[in-house]
Design an enzyme around this catalytic site. Structure first.
Site, PDB file in Angstrom:
ATOM      1  N   ARG A 186       0.848  -1.185   0.000  1.00  0.00           N
ATOM      2  CA  ARG A 186       0.000   0.000   0.000  1.00  0.00           C
ATOM      3  C   ARG A 186       0.881   1.231   0.000  1.00  0.00           C
ATOM      4  O   ARG A 186       1.659   1.423   0.937  1.00  0.00           O
ATOM      5  CB  ARG A 186      -0.835  -0.012   1.281  1.00  0.00           C
ATOM      6  CG  ARG A 186      -2.272   0.059   0.956  1.00  0.00           C
ATOM      7  CD  ARG A 186      -3.251   0.173   2.050  1.00  0.00           C
ATOM      8  NE  ARG A 186      -2.935   0.050   3.441  1.00  0.00           N
ATOM      9  CZ  ARG A 186      -3.830   0.309   4.381  1.00  0.00           C
ATOM     10  NH1 ARG A 186      -5.022   0.696   4.056  1.00  0.00           N
ATOM     11  NH2 ARG A 186      -3.533   0.167   5.643  1.00  0.00           N
ATOM     12  N   THR A 212      -0.894   7.487  -1.086  1.00  0.00           N
ATOM     13  CA  THR A 212      -2.145   7.413  -1.855  1.00  0.00           C
ATOM     14  C   THR A 212      -3.057   6.293  -1.368  1.00  0.00           C
ATOM     15  O   THR A 212      -4.226   6.240  -1.748  1.00  0.00           O
ATOM     16  CB  THR A 212      -1.839   7.131  -3.335  1.00  0.00           C
ATOM     17  OG1 THR A 212      -1.187   5.848  -3.415  1.00  0.00           O
ATOM     18  CG2 THR A 212      -0.949   8.192  -3.939  1.00  0.00           C
ATOM     19  N   ASP A 228      -2.902  -3.910  12.608  1.00  0.00           N
ATOM     20  CA  ASP A 228      -2.246  -4.320  11.364  1.00  0.00           C
ATOM     21  C   ASP A 228      -2.109  -5.843  11.375  1.00  0.00           C
ATOM     22  O   ASP A 228      -1.342  -6.410  12.172  1.00  0.00           O
ATOM     23  CB  ASP A 228      -0.870  -3.651  11.264  1.00  0.00           C
ATOM     24  CG  ASP A 228      -0.232  -3.920   9.910  1.00  0.00           C
ATOM     25  OD1 ASP A 228      -0.029  -5.106   9.572  1.00  0.00           O
ATOM     26  OD2 ASP A 228       0.047  -2.960   9.177  1.00  0.00           O
ATOM     27  N   ASP A 258       1.481  -7.301  10.833  1.00  0.00           N
ATOM     28  CA  ASP A 258       2.334  -7.131  12.010  1.00  0.00           C
ATOM     29  C   ASP A 258       1.942  -8.098  13.123  1.00  0.00           C
ATOM     30  O   ASP A 258       2.806  -8.637  13.819  1.00  0.00           O
ATOM     31  CB  ASP A 258       2.228  -5.689  12.538  1.00  0.00           C
ATOM     32  CG  ASP A 258       3.099  -4.735  11.742  1.00  0.00           C
ATOM     33  OD1 ASP A 258       3.965  -5.202  10.978  1.00  0.00           O
ATOM     34  OD2 ASP A 258       2.906  -3.512  11.880  1.00  0.00           O
TER      35      ASP A 258
END
Ligand code: URA
Length: 214
Positions: free
Chosen positions: A109, A113, A205, A208
């Site tokens: 990602r 943006t 996340d 993670d």
């Protein structure tokens, strides 16, 4: 269960799935337990996702007589993991469909943006003969899922399903608009995305937490 408005969105609300998802959301869950729970939860989700898999008849010998019995052809299935977090769901699916072929698509990602940028793409051969299940734990903005499915469609597979652990109204809307032919399977549709593209309340996340990299 499908959502009342959209029969293409399947929320797997089985108590075992919901229980494990709650344990995973808790920020106190260790990397080991997060990974174990994701593996177990993925196996349970695979049960729903493969419900309509084609079956074929084979002749077998029971200890008492010959019979015609049903089997699935796992090799017809291609599981496509969106790197890196998709690996967590992939492992659970492979435990229950060990014959499935596996593809990987690497997307990151862009932090500015939030758009998906492809860095790796490797699929099994003979994709037009395969039913594809794309896996990624979080359907957030939808950018990665949309990019992955757009890319896979070029190979003309028989069908495509998308499986995630968690999503949000924004992610569902984006994916349904971009690929209305692709059903979505999820354990929950959370409240919303935040400005960084994270799902709220979510679980943080996923990559993670699976790999212990935060
Ligand atoms: N990816 C994640 O890992 N978590 C989110 O909440 C959104 C995207």
């Amino acid at each position: 269960m499908t959502t009342p408005q959209d029969p293409m969105v399947h929320v797997i609300d089985h108590p075992l799935v919901q229980h494990k998802l709650t344990l995973m959301r808790d920020k106190g869950a260790s990397t080991t337990s997060f990974r174990t729970l994701l593996n177990e939860l993925s196996m349970l989700m695979a049960y729903e996702v493969t419900r309509d898999m084609p079956m074929q008849d084979v002749q077998i010998e029971t200890p008492l007589e010959t019979m015609t019995a049903k089997v699935i052809d796992g090799k017809k299935l291609a599981l496509v993991s969106i790197l890196r977090a998709g690996t967590g769901i992939l492992d659970g699916f492979l435990s229950v469909v060990p014959g499935a072929r596996v593809g990987h698509i690497g997307l990151y990602r862009d932090p500015a943006t939030l758009k998906a940028v492809e860095y790796y793409f490797k699929m099994p051969k003979e994709m037009p003969e395969r039913d594809v299940v794309v896996v990624d734990p979080m359907l957030a903005t939808g950018h990665s899922a949309i990019a992955a499915i757009t890319r896979i469609k070029v190979l003309n597979p028989k069908s495509i399903k998308f499986v995630c652990l968690l999503t949000c109204p924004e992610g569902v809307k984006a994916l349904r608009e971009a690929h209305p032919d692709v059903p979505i399977y999820t354990a929950a549709i959370d409240r919303q995305l935040n400005s960084h593209g994270y799902i709220l309340p979510g679980l943080g996340d996923a990559g993670d937490r699976i790999f212990g990299t935060q």
